[in-house]
Structure formats: structure tokens, C-alpha cells
Design a protein around this motif. Sequence first.
Motif, mmCIF file in Angstrom:
data_model
loop_
_atom_site.group_PDB
_atom_site.id
_atom_site.type_symbol
_atom_site.label_atom_id
_atom_site.label_comp_id
_atom_site.label_asym_id
_atom_site.label_seq_id
_atom_site.Cartn_x
_atom_site.Cartn_y
_atom_site.Cartn_z
ATOM 1 N N LEU A 57 25.134 -18.367 -21.724
ATOM 2 C CA LEU A 57 24.759 -17.541 -20.587
ATOM 3 C C LEU A 57 25.598 -17.891 -19.368
ATOM 4 O O LEU A 57 26.084 -17.014 -18.656
ATOM 5 C CB LEU A 57 23.269 -17.700 -20.268
ATOM 6 N N ASP A 58 25.785 -19.204 -19.132
ATOM 7 C CA ASP A 58 26.585 -19.630 -17.982
ATOM 8 C C ASP A 58 28.037 -19.199 -18.135
ATOM 9 O O ASP A 58 28.666 -18.741 -17.179
ATOM 10 C CB ASP A 58 26.512 -21.154 -17.825
ATOM 11 N N GLN A 59 28.573 -19.347 -19.338
ATOM 12 C CA GLN A 59 29.974 -19.001 -19.584
ATOM 13 C C GLN A 59 30.232 -17.525 -19.326
ATOM 14 O O GLN A 59 31.289 -17.138 -18.822
ATOM 15 C CB GLN A 59 30.347 -19.357 -21.021
ATOM 16 N N ASN A 60 29.270 -16.689 -19.678
ATOM 17 C CA ASN A 60 29.435 -15.244 -19.517
ATOM 18 C C ASN A 60 28.758 -14.710 -18.265
ATOM 19 O O ASN A 60 28.723 -13.500 -18.051
ATOM 20 C CB ASN A 60 28.882 -14.527 -20.750
ATOM 21 N N GLU A 61 28.228 -15.647 -17.441
ATOM 22 C CA GLU A 61 27.584 -15.287 -16.175
ATOM 23 C C GLU A 61 26.519 -14.211 -16.380
ATOM 24 O O GLU A 61 26.454 -13.219 -15.663
ATOM 25 C CB GLU A 61 28.635 -14.833 -15.154
ATOM 26 N N ILE A 62 25.691 -14.413 -17.387
ATOM 27 C CA ILE A 62 24.613 -13.484 -17.704
ATOM 28 C C ILE A 62 23.319 -13.973 -17.074
ATOM 29 O O ILE A 62 22.915 -15.122 -17.277
ATOM 30 C CB ILE A 62 24.430 -13.342 -19.232
ATOM 31 N N GLN A 63 22.678 -13.110 -16.312
ATOM 32 C CA GLN A 63 21.405 -13.425 -15.681
ATOM 33 C C GLN A 63 20.271 -12.796 -16.481
ATOM 34 O O GLN A 63 20.360 -11.638 -16.894
ATOM 35 C CB GLN A 63 21.379 -12.888 -14.240
ATOM 36 N N THR A 64 19.206 -13.559 -16.734
ATOM 37 C CA THR A 64 18.048 -13.022 -17.442
ATOM 38 C C THR A 64 16.781 -13.342 -16.668
ATOM 39 O O THR A 64 16.737 -14.305 -15.904
ATOM 40 C CB THR A 64 17.919 -13.627 -18.858
ATOM 41 N N ASP A 65 15.769 -12.513 -16.867
ATOM 42 C CA ASP A 65 14.441 -12.763 -16.298
ATOM 43 C C ASP A 65 13.636 -13.484 -17.372
ATOM 44 O O ASP A 65 13.199 -12.883 -18.361
ATOM 45 C CB ASP A 65 13.774 -11.433 -15.924
ATOM 46 N N LEU A 66 13.448 -14.786 -17.194
ATOM 47 C CA LEU A 66 12.841 -15.600 -18.240
ATOM 48 C C LEU A 66 11.410 -15.171 -18.556
ATOM 49 O O LEU A 66 10.974 -15.249 -19.704
ATOM 50 C CB LEU A 66 12.874 -17.073 -17.825
ATOM 51 N N GLU A 67 10.677 -14.725 -17.543
ATOM 52 C CA GLU A 67 9.297 -14.293 -17.777
ATOM 53 C C GLU A 67 9.256 -13.132 -18.767
ATOM 54 O O GLU A 67 8.448 -13.113 -19.703
ATOM 55 C CB GLU A 67 8.644 -13.879 -16.454
ATOM 56 N N TYR A 68 10.162 -12.163 -18.573
ATOM 57 C CA TYR A 68 10.173 -10.996 -19.456
ATOM 58 C C TYR A 68 10.842 -11.314 -20.791
ATOM 59 O O TYR A 68 10.512 -10.709 -21.824
ATOM 60 C CB TYR A 68 10.868 -9.821 -18.766
ATOM 61 N N LEU A 69 11.766 -12.254 -20.793
ATOM 62 C CA LEU A 69 12.370 -12.675 -22.050
ATOM 63 C C LEU A 69 11.305 -13.290 -22.953
ATOM 64 O O LEU A 69 11.190 -12.944 -24.130
ATOM 65 C CB LEU A 69 13.497 -13.672 -21.777
ATOM 66 N N ILE A 70 10.505 -14.194 -22.386
ATOM 67 C CA ILE A 70 9.430 -14.820 -23.153
ATOM 68 C C ILE A 70 8.381 -13.785 -23.540
ATOM 69 O O ILE A 70 7.896 -13.751 -24.672
ATOM 70 C CB ILE A 70 8.780 -15.950 -22.327
ATOM 71 N N GLY A 71 8.058 -12.906 -22.582
ATOM 72 C CA GLY A 71 7.061 -11.875 -22.865
ATOM 73 C C GLY A 71 7.492 -10.946 -23.982
ATOM 74 O O GLY A 71 6.694 -10.568 -24.845
ATOM 75 N N GLY A 72 8.769 -10.558 -23.988
ATOM 76 C CA GLY A 72 9.273 -9.685 -25.043
ATOM 77 C C GLY A 72 9.162 -10.326 -26.408
ATOM 78 O O GLY A 72 8.828 -9.668 -27.405
ATOM 79 N N PHE A 73 9.440 -11.623 -26.471
ATOM 80 C CA PHE A 73 9.317 -12.332 -27.743
ATOM 81 C C PHE A 73 7.863 -12.397 -28.191
ATOM 82 O O PHE A 73 7.515 -12.054 -29.329
ATOM 83 C CB PHE A 73 9.876 -13.748 -27.619
ATOM 84 N N GLU A 74 6.989 -12.853 -27.306
ATOM 85 C CA GLU A 74 5.586 -13.055 -27.661
ATOM 86 C C GLU A 74 4.919 -11.742 -28.085
ATOM 87 O O GLU A 74 4.249 -11.673 -29.124
ATOM 88 C CB GLU A 74 4.829 -13.666 -26.490
ATOM 89 N N GLU A 75 5.088 -10.693 -27.275
ATOM 90 C CA GLU A 75 4.417 -9.433 -27.567
ATOM 91 C C GLU A 75 4.955 -8.795 -28.849
ATOM 92 O O GLU A 75 4.193 -8.246 -29.654
ATOM 93 C CB GLU A 75 4.561 -8.478 -26.384
ATOM 94 N N THR A 76 6.249 -8.868 -29.061
ATOM 95 C CA THR A 76 6.833 -8.306 -30.274
ATOM 96 C C THR A 76 6.401 -9.096 -31.503
ATOM 97 O O THR A 76 6.087 -8.527 -32.549
ATOM 98 C CB THR A 76 8.366 -8.284 -30.170
ATOM 99 N N TYR A 77 6.348 -10.412 -31.374
ATOM 100 C CA TYR A 77 5.923 -11.260 -32.488
ATOM 101 C C TYR A 77 4.502 -10.937 -32.908
ATOM 102 O O TYR A 77 4.152 -11.008 -34.091
ATOM 103 C CB TYR A 77 6.036 -12.731 -32.076
ATOM 104 N N ARG A 78 3.687 -10.569 -31.942
ATOM 105 C CA ARG A 78 2.285 -10.231 -32.222
ATOM 106 C C ARG A 78 2.090 -8.754 -32.574
ATOM 107 O O ARG A 78 0.975 -8.283 -32.719
ATOM 108 C CB ARG A 78 1.425 -10.575 -30.999
ATOM 109 N N GLY A 79 3.203 -8.022 -32.670
ATOM 110 C CA GLY A 79 3.116 -6.623 -33.044
ATOM 111 C C GLY A 79 2.714 -5.703 -31.916
ATOM 112 O O GLY A 79 2.186 -4.612 -32.149
ATOM 113 N N ALA A 80 2.965 -6.139 -30.670
ATOM 114 C CA ALA A 80 2.530 -5.353 -29.516
ATOM 115 C C ALA A 80 3.680 -5.082 -28.551
ATOM 116 O O ALA A 80 3.498 -5.086 -27.332
ATOM 117 C CB ALA A 80 1.391 -6.072 -28.793
ATOM 118 N N SER A 81 4.874 -4.835 -29.089
ATOM 119 C CA SER A 81 6.031 -4.587 -28.226
ATOM 120 C C SER A 81 5.819 -3.336 -27.382
ATOM 121 O O SER A 81 5.311 -2.314 -27.864
ATOM 122 C CB SER A 81 7.292 -4.426 -29.078
ATOM 123 N N GLN A 82 6.224 -3.406 -26.124
ATOM 124 C CA GLN A 82 6.100 -2.261 -25.226
ATOM 125 C C GLN A 82 7.274 -1.286 -25.397
ATOM 126 O O GLN A 82 7.255 -0.189 -24.825
ATOM 127 C CB GLN A 82 6.045 -2.732 -23.771
#
Length: 270
Positions: A57-82
Motif C-alpha cells: 500500500l505504501d509503495q503504491n501510495e494507496i489509501q484505504t478506509d480501514l473501518e470499511y475494509l474490515i466491515g466489507g470482509f466481516e459482512e461478506t463472510y457472514r453472507g450479508a454483503s451490501q
Amino acid sequence: MKSLIKMTLISSAMVFALAGCNENENASTGKLTISTDAQKESYALGSSFATYMKDNLDQNEIQTDLEYLIGGFEETYRGASQLSEDEIKKTLNAFRERVEKESKARFEKEKTENTAAGEKFRQEFAKQKGVKQTKSGLLYQIIKEGNGRHPTADDSVIVHYVGTLTNGQKFDSSYDHGETATFPLKAVISGWTEGIQLIGVGGKIKLVVPPELAYGDQKRGGQGDKPGIGPASTLVFEVELLGIDGDDSQQSIQPLGHEEKVKPSAEPQQ
């Protein structure tokens, strides 16, 4: 770029899933309590993913929103992706295109700046006393001729060196490694292959290497607090030729300004 983004996102999701979704979190410290081998293995895996993720991420200067990154994983894993699969695909395709476009723009900007800085530096260096230029464009200044034989391109040489960018930042040094460097002259950048042959054993030379005799438009990442080498970089080296591998009688020459001989390295540093 596609695989980089995919692996980075997978790494991000897994590390935060391992670290953030564990019920064994110590409420007083906010840290996980590692009690079993399985927990230790999971933590080590998460730590490895985190290092990989951060570096990329640092090498490619990519910014992410960690709250939504974690949320996307958790909700999708539980079968509840938005987001639907189609939305996810379209979003990631647009994300990849944006990252590639921004990366290309940064590359071109850096290349333009390095080209200008290199040309200016070489012009100024060429005015210094004793500086000469070869047909290839290599600029050099012999600090000490050396009394031993000159190496050929087929030789392996034993050297001490310092490498800097045109702004004076040091990107590598055998002195910092604590040992000399030994390598075949055919195995290094062409500016070195040509330049080291200009002095004899015991000599010292300053090389100003234009990008076409160095790494061209390649980017080479730095290590620790040392800067990386950007595209179209002119490189500056001061090199002491301490010996030629196999010429035992010549390897006892002391590095200039150093009281003790340093053991030659078995591996090339360049």
C-alpha cells in the motif's frame, strides 16, 4: 497491478479478521492475549499479512478506509454483503484503473524531475578539475591512480564504495555493510564495468553515471532509512579498488582513510 490490489485487499481483510474479530481481546490493554500455539500461529500469519499489506500500500501510495475494509470482509463472510458481485467487480475495476493512472502520473513526474536534476548535476560535475568523459557518457574523476594492475571486464573485483543520488542522499555503502564487496565486473551496471577498469588496484575513482549506464527507467526500492533509486536517475559513486579476486598479492591494500583491513564479502553488494 490487478494481482497486487487483489492480494493487498485479501491480506488486509485476513489480518484484521484475525486480529480484530477474536473474542480473546484483553479489555484493559486492547491487545490480544496469546495463550495457545494455534493463536500464536494465527497471530504470526496476521502479522506477516500486515507487513505485506503495508509495504504494498505504501509503495503504491494507496489509501484505504480501514473501518470499511474490515466491515466489507466481516459482512461478506457472514453472507450479508451490501454490494452485489457485479457492483464489487465494477468498483474494483474502477479502483484499479484509478490506481494505475495515478501511479503512471507519479512515475512520469519523477522521471522528468530526475532527468532534469541529472543533466544539471552532470554539467556542473564536468566543470570540475580532472573530470573526464568517455564515449559512452560516463563522467569520472580519478582520485588516486593505484599502483596495481587494472582489472578487465572478465575480472571479479574487491571494492569499497559509497553510492549517492544527485541530491547527496546515500542509497548504499559497503562501509555501512561493514565489509568490502566482491563481484564480477560483468555482473554490475555498465557504468561500473567501464569505470572500474580506469584505475589500478589501490586506486580510487569518482563515477557519475547517467541513467542509460545505470538502471534506466527502472525504480529500485530503498531499504530502511535509505532512499530508493527513481526512474532516470543519475548515480554518483566513490569507489576504492582494493584488489582483484584471485590476485592474492594485491588484496592487502588498505582502504583509503581506514586503519584496518575489512574482510572481503563473498557476495556482490551492487
